[in-house]
Write a protein that holds these residues in place. Structure first.
Motif, PDB file in Angstrom:
ATOM      1  N   ILE A  79      -9.425  -5.585  28.541  1.00 43.62           N
ATOM      2  CA  ILE A  79      -8.678  -6.752  28.096  1.00 43.62           C
ATOM      3  C   ILE A  79      -7.218  -6.363  27.928  1.00 43.62           C
ATOM      4  CG2 ILE A  79      -8.393  -8.461  26.259  1.00 43.62           C
ATOM      5  CD1 ILE A  79     -11.393  -8.020  25.649  1.00 43.62           C
ATOM      6  N   CYS A  80      -6.337  -7.082  28.608  1.00 48.54           N
ATOM      7  CA  CYS A  80      -4.893  -6.846  28.491  1.00 48.54           C
ATOM      8  C   CYS A  80      -4.270  -8.057  27.800  1.00 48.54           C
ATOM      9  CB  CYS A  80      -4.267  -6.643  29.866  1.00 48.54           C
ATOM     10  SG  CYS A  80      -4.832  -5.173  30.700  1.00 48.54           S
ATOM     11  N   LYS A  81      -3.630  -7.802  26.652  1.00 48.31           N
ATOM     12  CA  LYS A  81      -2.951  -8.854  25.894  1.00 48.31           C
ATOM     13  C   LYS A  81      -1.454  -8.607  25.988  1.00 48.31           C
ATOM     14  CE  LYS A  81      -6.580  -9.234  22.432  1.00 48.31           C
ATOM     15  NZ  LYS A  81      -6.883  -9.162  20.994  1.00 48.31           N
ATOM     16  N   LYS A  82      -0.715  -9.656  26.291  1.00 49.17           N
ATOM     17  CA  LYS A  82       0.734  -9.551  26.378  1.00 49.17           C
ATOM     18  C   LYS A  82       1.339 -10.651  25.515  1.00 49.17           C
ATOM     19  CE  LYS A  82       0.300  -7.812  31.049  1.00 49.17           C
ATOM     20  NZ  LYS A  82       0.362  -6.441  30.782  1.00 49.17           N
ATOM     21  N   TYR A  83       2.079 -10.229  24.459  1.00 49.17           N
ATOM     22  CA  TYR A  83       2.750 -11.179  23.583  1.00 49.17           C
ATOM     23  C   TYR A  83       4.222 -11.208  23.951  1.00 49.17           C
ATOM     24  CZ  TYR A  83       4.954 -13.336  19.596  1.00 49.17           C
ATOM     25  OH  TYR A  83       5.724 -14.153  18.810  1.00 49.17           O
ATOM     26  N   LYS A  84       4.680 -12.361  24.398  1.00 41.09           N
ATOM     27  CA  LYS A  84       6.093 -12.558  24.732  1.00 41.09           C
ATOM     28  C   LYS A  84       6.646 -13.628  23.801  1.00 41.09           C
ATOM     29  CE  LYS A  84       5.798 -10.222  28.711  1.00 41.09           C
ATOM     30  NZ  LYS A  84       6.463  -9.016  28.984  1.00 41.09           N
ATOM     31  N   PHE A  85       7.747 -13.299  23.135  1.00 39.30           N
ATOM     32  CA  PHE A  85       8.349 -14.242  22.206  1.00 39.30           C
ATOM     33  C   PHE A  85       8.717 -15.517  22.946  1.00 39.30           C
ATOM     34  CE2 PHE A  85      11.915 -16.000  19.776  1.00 39.30           C
ATOM     35  CZ  PHE A  85      11.249 -16.233  18.596  1.00 39.30           C
ATOM     36  N   LEU A  86       8.448 -16.653  22.351  1.00 37.41           N
ATOM     37  CA  LEU A  86       8.653 -18.000  22.878  1.00 37.41           C
ATOM     38  C   LEU A  86       7.655 -18.376  23.972  1.00 37.41           C
ATOM     39  CD1 LEU A  86      12.565 -18.295  23.048  1.00 37.41           C
ATOM     40  CD2 LEU A  86      11.055 -19.166  21.281  1.00 37.41           C
ATOM     41  N   LEU A  87       6.927 -17.442  24.526  1.00 34.26           N
ATOM     42  CA  LEU A  87       5.914 -17.750  25.542  1.00 34.26           C
ATOM     43  C   LEU A  87       4.499 -17.623  24.988  1.00 34.26           C
ATOM     44  CD1 LEU A  87       7.444 -15.932  28.634  1.00 34.26           C
ATOM     45  CD2 LEU A  87       7.572 -18.352  28.059  1.00 34.26           C
ATOM     46  N   GLY A  88       4.343 -16.957  23.854  1.00 33.73           N
ATOM     47  CA  GLY A  88       3.031 -16.797  23.242  1.00 33.73           C
ATOM     48  C   GLY A  88       2.273 -15.610  23.799  1.00 33.73           C
ATOM     49  N   THR A  89       0.959 -15.640  23.623  1.00 35.96           N
ATOM     50  CA  THR A  89       0.107 -14.530  24.032  1.00 35.96           C
ATOM     51  C   THR A  89      -0.633 -14.890  25.308  1.00 35.96           C
ATOM     52  OG1 THR A  89      -0.206 -13.885  21.735  1.00 35.96           O
ATOM     53  CG2 THR A  89      -1.796 -13.030  23.312  1.00 35.96           C
ATOM     54  N   GLN A  90      -0.611 -13.978  26.257  1.00 36.23           N
ATOM     55  CA  GLN A  90      -1.383 -14.119  27.491  1.00 36.23           C
ATOM     56  C   GLN A  90      -2.478 -13.067  27.447  1.00 36.23           C
ATOM     57  OE1 GLN A  90       1.792 -13.369  30.247  1.00 36.23           O
ATOM     58  NE2 GLN A  90       2.246 -15.536  30.493  1.00 36.23           N
ATOM     59  N   VAL A  91      -3.715 -13.475  27.713  1.00 34.81           N
ATOM     60  CA  VAL A  91      -4.844 -12.558  27.677  1.00 34.81           C
ATOM     61  C   VAL A  91      -5.502 -12.541  29.053  1.00 34.81           C
ATOM     62  CG1 VAL A  91      -7.050 -12.016  26.582  1.00 34.81           C
ATOM     63  CG2 VAL A  91      -5.219 -13.047  25.229  1.00 34.81           C
ATOM     64  N   TYR A  92      -5.682 -11.331  29.595  1.00 30.14           N
ATOM     65  CA  TYR A  92      -6.354 -11.135  30.875  1.00 30.14           C
ATOM     66  C   TYR A  92      -7.555 -10.234  30.635  1.00 30.14           C
ATOM     67  CZ  TYR A  92      -1.729 -12.578  32.473  1.00 30.14           C
ATOM     68  OH  TYR A  92      -0.552 -13.248  32.646  1.00 30.14           O
ATOM     69  N   GLU A  93      -8.724 -10.658  31.130  1.00 28.31           N
ATOM     70  CA  GLU A  93      -9.922  -9.845  30.965  1.00 28.31           C
ATOM     71  C   GLU A  93     -10.481  -9.502  32.336  1.00 28.31           C
ATOM     72  OE1 GLU A  93     -14.088  -9.677  28.453  1.00 28.31           O
ATOM     73  OE2 GLU A  93     -12.795 -11.416  28.272  1.00 28.31           O
ATOM     74  N   TYR A  94     -10.820  -8.231  32.513  1.00 30.45           N
ATOM     75  CA  TYR A  94     -11.343  -7.733  33.783  1.00 30.45           C
ATOM     76  C   TYR A  94     -12.682  -7.051  33.542  1.00 30.45           C
ATOM     77  CZ  TYR A  94      -6.397  -8.189  34.976  1.00 30.45           C
ATOM     78  OH  TYR A  94      -5.133  -8.662  35.164  1.00 30.45           O
ATOM     79  N   LEU A  95     -13.572  -7.154  34.531  1.00 31.52           N
ATOM     80  CA  LEU A  95     -14.808  -6.396  34.504  1.00 31.52           C
ATOM     81  C   LEU A  95     -14.447  -4.938  34.732  1.00 31.52           C
ATOM     82  CD1 LEU A  95     -17.887  -6.573  34.339  1.00 31.52           C
ATOM     83  CD2 LEU A  95     -17.928  -6.849  36.819  1.00 31.52           C
ATOM     84  N   LEU A  96     -14.930  -4.062  33.892  1.00 32.08           N
ATOM     85  CA  LEU A  96     -14.529  -2.655  33.928  1.00 32.08           C
ATOM     86  C   LEU A  96     -15.356  -1.885  34.959  1.00 32.08           C
ATOM     87  CD1 LEU A  96     -12.592  -0.650  32.734  1.00 32.08           C
ATOM     88  CD2 LEU A  96     -14.212  -0.205  30.922  1.00 32.08           C
ATOM     89  N   GLU A  97     -14.930  -1.997  36.209  1.00 34.26           N
ATOM     90  CA  GLU A  97     -15.524  -1.228  37.302  1.00 34.26           C
ATOM     91  C   GLU A  97     -14.457  -0.234  37.748  1.00 34.26           C
ATOM     92  OE1 GLU A  97     -16.286  -4.485  39.928  1.00 34.26           O
ATOM     93  OE2 GLU A  97     -18.317  -4.729  39.173  1.00 34.26           O
ATOM     94  N   TYR A  98     -14.390   0.870  37.043  1.00 31.11           N
ATOM     95  CA  TYR A  98     -13.286   1.827  37.157  1.00 31.11           C
ATOM     96  C   TYR A  98     -13.395   2.688  38.412  1.00 31.11           C
ATOM     97  CZ  TYR A  98     -10.353   5.800  35.926  1.00 31.11           C
ATOM     98  OH  TYR A  98      -9.413   6.793  35.926  1.00 31.11           O
ATOM     99  N   LEU A  99     -12.305   2.739  39.176  1.00 29.58           N
ATOM    100  CA  LEU A  99     -12.202   3.656  40.315  1.00 29.58           C
ATOM    101  C   LEU A  99     -11.312   4.841  40.003  1.00 29.58           C
ATOM    102  CD1 LEU A  99     -11.797   1.506  43.560  1.00 29.58           C
ATOM    103  CD2 LEU A  99     -13.670   3.012  42.947  1.00 29.58           C
ATOM    104  N   GLY A 100     -10.166   4.581  39.349  1.00 31.17           N
ATOM    105  CA  GLY A 100      -9.235   5.661  39.036  1.00 31.17           C
ATOM    106  C   GLY A 100      -7.938   5.140  38.461  1.00 31.17           C
TER     107      GLY A 100
END
Length: 174
Positions: A79-100
């Motif tokens: 889960i990647c959360k990005k808080y940008k002032f005046l834009l709010g919080t953006q949350v991205y969730e990915y299935l963790l199928e790790y390659l490298g």
């Protein structure tokens, strides 16, 4: 500021970053100098009030952006959360199928780097939007992520001191 890393139990790794936009800081500094000189010269109270209000708005724009990337083995998610002032919080969730993991540099600035996580579905996810100049720290961060996701023991990392292990108060990010 370099990303901070903390591990919660055996199943969760959190990478957090707080940074400011250097261009906004530079431009706002110039504007503040201009406005402060203008306020001194203005005799109209309404105009002075508007100028003071604009300086306060510029100060609000300098509030730091925050990013957080959470690797959760139990939920098999990233889960990647990005808080940008005046834009709010953006949350991205990915299935963790790790390659490298690998380091990426912008084309014209090879001394700046950021960590990219490669997933099996072909998506490459940057851990932070910002690039950093400390190559040793970025290598240490990539090794720490790889070690955590590949299930190896922490003692196997040679450059364990390369990653900043501070605990960060993240109460501002929802």
């Amino acid at each position: 500021k370099m990303p901070t890393v903390r591990q919660e139990g055996e199943d969760k790794l959190i990478i957090a970053t707080t940074h400011r936009n250097k261009e906004i800081l530079f431009i706002s500094s110039i504007i503040i100098l201009f406005v402060s000189g203008t306020i001194y010269a203005v005799e109209d109270l309404l105009t002075a009030g508007l100028l003071i209000g604009s300086v306060c708005l510029i100060g609000l724009l300098n509030i730091s952006d925050e990013e957080e990337c959470i690797f959760d083995k139990k939920k098999n998610s990233m889960i990647c959360k990005k808080y940008k002032f005046l834009l709010g919080t953006q949350v991205y969730e990915y299935l963790l199928e790790y390659l490298g993991c690998h380091l990426e540099s912008p084309p014209k600035k090879p001394h700046y780097q950021r960590v990219i996580v490669d997933l099996e579905n072909g998506i490459s996810v940057p851990i932070t939007d910002q690039y950093f100049t400390a190559k040793e720290n970025m290598n240490g961060l990539a090794k720490r992520i790889s070690t955590f996701l590949e299930g190896e023991q922490e003692e196997d990392i040679d450059d364990e001191d390369d990653v900043n292990d501070e605990v960060v108060d993240r109460t501002n990010v929802s």
